[in-house]
Design a protein around this motif. Structure first.
Motif, PDB file in Angstrom:
ATOM      1  N   PHE A   1       0.833  -1.205   0.000  1.00  0.00           N
ATOM      2  CA  PHE A   1       0.000   0.000   0.000  1.00  0.00           C
ATOM      3  C   PHE A   1       0.870   1.258   0.000  1.00  0.00           C
ATOM      4  CE2 PHE A   1      -3.308   2.860   1.694  1.00  0.00           C
ATOM      5  CZ  PHE A   1      -4.322   2.541   0.807  1.00  0.00           C
ATOM      6  N   GLU A   2       1.887   1.278   0.855  1.00  0.00           N
ATOM      7  CA  GLU A   2       2.791   2.431   0.914  1.00  0.00           C
ATOM      8  C   GLU A   2       3.520   2.627  -0.412  1.00  0.00           C
ATOM      9  OE1 GLU A   2       4.075   2.475   5.621  1.00  0.00           O
ATOM     10  OE2 GLU A   2       5.052   1.070   4.262  1.00  0.00           O
ATOM     11  N   THR A   3       3.962   1.543  -1.007  1.00  0.00           N
ATOM     12  CA  THR A   3       4.674   1.619  -2.280  1.00  0.00           C
ATOM     13  C   THR A   3       3.781   2.184  -3.378  1.00  0.00           C
ATOM     14  OG1 THR A   3       6.095  -0.245  -1.659  1.00  0.00           O
ATOM     15  CG2 THR A   3       5.933   0.269  -4.009  1.00  0.00           C
ATOM     16  N   LEU A   4       2.532   1.727  -3.429  1.00  0.00           N
ATOM     17  CA  LEU A   4       1.604   2.213  -4.451  1.00  0.00           C
ATOM     18  C   LEU A   4       1.283   3.699  -4.271  1.00  0.00           C
ATOM     19  CD1 LEU A   4      -0.804  -0.839  -4.732  1.00  0.00           C
ATOM     20  CD2 LEU A   4       0.911  -0.084  -6.397  1.00  0.00           C
ATOM     21  N   ILE A   5       1.090   4.125  -3.030  1.00  0.00           N
ATOM     22  CA  ILE A   5       0.806   5.551  -2.802  1.00  0.00           C
ATOM     23  C   ILE A   5       2.046   6.385  -3.118  1.00  0.00           C
ATOM     24  CG2 ILE A   5       0.066   7.309  -1.165  1.00  0.00           C
ATOM     25  CD1 ILE A   5      -1.434   5.149   0.349  1.00  0.00           C
ATOM     26  N   ALA A   6       3.223   5.893  -2.747  1.00  0.00           N
ATOM     27  CA  ALA A   6       4.468   6.610  -3.057  1.00  0.00           C
ATOM     28  C   ALA A   6       4.634   6.752  -4.565  1.00  0.00           C
ATOM     29  CB  ALA A   6       5.672   5.879  -2.454  1.00  0.00           C
ATOM     30  N   ALA A   7       4.401   5.660  -5.300  1.00  0.00           N
ATOM     31  CA  ALA A   7       4.522   5.709  -6.760  1.00  0.00           C
ATOM     32  C   ALA A   7       3.508   6.684  -7.356  1.00  0.00           C
ATOM     33  CB  ALA A   7       4.327   4.310  -7.353  1.00  0.00           C
ATOM     34  N   SER A   8       2.307   6.706  -6.811  1.00  0.00           N
ATOM     35  CA  SER A   8       1.290   7.650  -7.288  1.00  0.00           C
ATOM     36  C   SER A   8       1.714   9.087  -7.029  1.00  0.00           C
ATOM     37  CB  SER A   8      -0.051   7.388  -6.602  1.00  0.00           C
ATOM     38  OG  SER A   8      -0.531   6.119  -6.961  1.00  0.00           O
ATOM     39  N   ALA A   9       2.318   9.341  -5.874  1.00  0.00           N
ATOM     40  CA  ALA A   9       2.789  10.690  -5.554  1.00  0.00           C
ATOM     41  C   ALA A   9       3.907  11.111  -6.501  1.00  0.00           C
ATOM     42  CB  ALA A   9       3.266  10.758  -4.106  1.00  0.00           C
ATOM     43  N   VAL A  10       4.807  10.193  -6.789  1.00  0.00           N
ATOM     44  CA  VAL A  10       5.899  10.505  -7.723  1.00  0.00           C
ATOM     45  C   VAL A  10       5.327  10.782  -9.111  1.00  0.00           C
ATOM     46  CG1 VAL A  10       7.938   9.558  -8.889  1.00  0.00           C
ATOM     47  CG2 VAL A  10       7.675   9.293  -6.414  1.00  0.00           C
ATOM     48  N   TYR A  11       4.417   9.942  -9.553  1.00  0.00           N
ATOM     49  CA  TYR A  11       3.787  10.135 -10.863  1.00  0.00           C
ATOM     50  C   TYR A  11       3.042  11.474 -10.914  1.00  0.00           C
ATOM     51  CZ  TYR A  11       0.692   9.480 -14.851  1.00  0.00           C
ATOM     52  OH  TYR A  11       0.010   9.652 -16.034  1.00  0.00           O
ATOM     53  N   GLY A  12       2.250  11.752  -9.886  1.00  0.00           N
ATOM     54  CA  GLY A  12       1.494  13.000  -9.839  1.00  0.00           C
ATOM     55  C   GLY A  12       2.404  14.214  -9.782  1.00  0.00           C
ATOM     56  N   GLY A  13       3.472  14.120  -9.002  1.00  0.00           N
ATOM     57  CA  GLY A  13       4.402  15.233  -8.899  1.00  0.00           C
ATOM     58  C   GLY A  13       5.107  15.524 -10.210  1.00  0.00           C
ATOM     59  N   ILE A  14       5.571  14.476 -10.873  1.00  0.00           N
ATOM     60  CA  ILE A  14       6.227  14.654 -12.170  1.00  0.00           C
ATOM     61  C   ILE A  14       5.236  15.208 -13.187  1.00  0.00           C
ATOM     62  CG2 ILE A  14       7.296  13.429 -14.108  1.00  0.00           C
ATOM     63  CD1 ILE A  14       8.637  11.610 -11.966  1.00  0.00           C
ATOM     64  N   SER A  15       4.009  14.723 -13.135  1.00  0.00           N
ATOM     65  CA  SER A  15       2.981  15.221 -14.052  1.00  0.00           C
ATOM     66  C   SER A  15       2.691  16.700 -13.819  1.00  0.00           C
ATOM     67  CB  SER A  15       1.705  14.396 -13.906  1.00  0.00           C
ATOM     68  OG  SER A  15       1.939  13.060 -14.297  1.00  0.00           O
ATOM     69  N   LEU A  16       2.694  17.128 -12.557  1.00  0.00           N
ATOM     70  CA  LEU A  16       2.525  18.555 -12.268  1.00  0.00           C
ATOM     71  C   LEU A  16       3.705  19.369 -12.808  1.00  0.00           C
ATOM     72  CD1 LEU A  16       1.208  18.683  -8.585  1.00  0.00           C
ATOM     73  CD2 LEU A  16      -0.007  19.409 -10.639  1.00  0.00           C
ATOM     74  N   ILE A  17       4.898  18.841 -12.623  1.00  0.00           N
ATOM     75  CA  ILE A  17       6.111  19.552 -13.054  1.00  0.00           C
ATOM     76  C   ILE A  17       6.103  19.777 -14.559  1.00  0.00           C
ATOM     77  CG2 ILE A  17       8.630  19.343 -13.282  1.00  0.00           C
ATOM     78  CD1 ILE A  17       8.507  17.792 -10.533  1.00  0.00           C
ATOM     79  N   VAL A  18       5.751  18.739 -15.322  1.00  0.00           N
ATOM     80  CA  VAL A  18       5.800  18.846 -16.786  1.00  0.00           C
ATOM     81  C   VAL A  18       4.490  19.353 -17.386  1.00  0.00           C
ATOM     82  CG1 VAL A  18       7.564  17.042 -16.955  1.00  0.00           C
ATOM     83  CG2 VAL A  18       5.158  16.431 -17.245  1.00  0.00           C
ATOM     84  N   GLY A  19       3.467  19.537 -16.555  1.00  0.00           N
ATOM     85  CA  GLY A  19       2.184  20.024 -17.068  1.00  0.00           C
ATOM     86  C   GLY A  19       1.479  19.017 -17.947  1.00  0.00           C
ATOM     87  N   ALA A  20       1.524  17.765 -17.540  1.00  0.00           N
ATOM     88  CA  ALA A  20       0.898  16.692 -18.317  1.00  0.00           C
ATOM     89  C   ALA A  20      -0.604  16.911 -18.427  1.00  0.00           C
ATOM     90  CB  ALA A  20       1.184  15.342 -17.658  1.00  0.00           C
ATOM     91  N   PRO A  21      -1.209  16.441 -19.518  1.00  0.00           N
ATOM     92  CA  PRO A  21      -2.668  16.558 -19.664  1.00  0.00           C
ATOM     93  C   PRO A  21      -3.377  15.932 -18.455  1.00  0.00           C
ATOM     94  CG  PRO A  21      -1.674  15.776 -21.701  1.00  0.00           C
ATOM     95  CD  PRO A  21      -0.585  15.774 -20.664  1.00  0.00           C
ATOM     96  N   GLY A  22      -4.366  16.638 -17.973  1.00  0.00           N
ATOM     97  CA  GLY A  22      -5.087  16.171 -16.789  1.00  0.00           C
ATOM     98  C   GLY A  22      -4.464  16.660 -15.491  1.00  0.00           C
ATOM     99  N   PHE A  23      -3.276  17.231 -15.576  1.00  0.00           N
ATOM    100  CA  PHE A  23      -2.589  17.719 -14.382  1.00  0.00           C
ATOM    101  C   PHE A  23      -2.339  19.227 -14.446  1.00  0.00           C
ATOM    102  CE2 PHE A  23      -1.817  13.245 -14.162  1.00  0.00           C
ATOM    103  CZ  PHE A  23      -1.777  12.967 -12.813  1.00  0.00           C
ATOM    104  N   THR A  24      -2.987  19.894 -15.374  1.00  0.00           N
ATOM    105  CA  THR A  24      -2.845  21.340 -15.454  1.00  0.00           C
ATOM    106  C   THR A  24      -3.977  21.987 -14.675  1.00  0.00           C
ATOM    107  OG1 THR A  24      -4.037  21.325 -17.554  1.00  0.00           O
ATOM    108  CG2 THR A  24      -1.648  21.307 -17.680  1.00  0.00           C
ATOM    109  N   MET A  25      -3.596  22.793 -13.739  1.00  0.00           N
ATOM    110  CA  MET A  25      -4.570  23.486 -12.900  1.00  0.00           C
ATOM    111  C   MET A  25      -4.265  24.976 -12.934  1.00  0.00           C
ATOM    112  SD  MET A  25      -4.651  20.784  -9.763  1.00  0.00           S
ATOM    113  CE  MET A  25      -2.917  20.399  -9.859  1.00  0.00           C
ATOM    114  N   PRO A  26      -5.253  25.789 -12.616  1.00  0.00           N
ATOM    115  CA  PRO A  26      -5.026  27.239 -12.636  1.00  0.00           C
ATOM    116  C   PRO A  26      -3.945  27.660 -11.644  1.00  0.00           C
ATOM    117  CG  PRO A  26      -7.369  26.750 -12.495  1.00  0.00           C
ATOM    118  CD  PRO A  26      -6.640  25.456 -12.306  1.00  0.00           C
ATOM    119  N   VAL A  27      -3.022  28.468 -12.103  1.00  0.00           N
ATOM    120  CA  VAL A  27      -1.945  28.979 -11.256  1.00  0.00           C
ATOM    121  C   VAL A  27      -2.506  29.912 -10.183  1.00  0.00           C
ATOM    122  CG1 VAL A  27       0.222  30.275 -11.266  1.00  0.00           C
ATOM    123  CG2 VAL A  27      -0.285  28.707 -13.115  1.00  0.00           C
TER     124      VAL A  27
END
Length: 135
Positions: free
Chosen positions: A16-42
């Motif tokens: 469970f911890e590994t899956l949540i950690a991987a999701s956080a890494v994926y979400g964080g990288i997606s925010l950094i690069v502005g991936a589709p679905g991860f763009t939010m108003p500044v």
């Protein structure tokens, strides 16, 4: 003494911890690069004085992903410190969510999903803390 129940609980906690950690890494990288679905108003970040989602993405990777990855190592090793590490990760995630709700408010369903994941993680951490009964 390591029992089958202890091993199973630790493996479940680690997974469970590994899956949540991987999701956080994926979400964080997606925010950094502005991936589709991860763009939010500044504008949501105005209270923090930020002009992009790069720093929150980096923080998500390092703070949440890192804390949960660190905690999962203890659980994978079936280390007696695993429940405490999991509870510490719960504390960090709770703080993250409190800051997030305070700064941007409730804006996305993923926030409530994360609250649910936090509740499950807390339950697993508390279950892992229980000592098996001895006869």
């Amino acid at each position: 003494m390591r029992t089958l129940r202890t091993s199973a609980t630790m493996r479940l906690l680690a997974t469970f911890e590994t899956l949540i950690a991987a999701s956080a890494v994926y979400g964080g990288i997606s925010l950094i690069v502005g991936a589709p679905g991860f763009t939010m108003p500044v504008e949501w970040l105005a209270p923090l004085g930020l002009t992009s989602w790069v720093l929150p993405g980096i923080a998500l990777v390092l703070v949440i992903g890192g804390t949960l990855a660190w905690a999962s190592v203890f659980a994978w090793r079936i280390d007696f410190r695993a429940p405490v590490a999991a509870l510490a990760a719960c504390g960090v995630l709770t703080g993250w969510l409190a800051i997030q709700f305070g700064v941007i408010g409730v804006r996305a369903p993923v926030q409530w999903v994360t609250v649910g994941l936090l509740a499950v993680l807390l339950g697993l951490a508390l279950l892992a803390r229980r000592r098996p009964a001895t006869s």
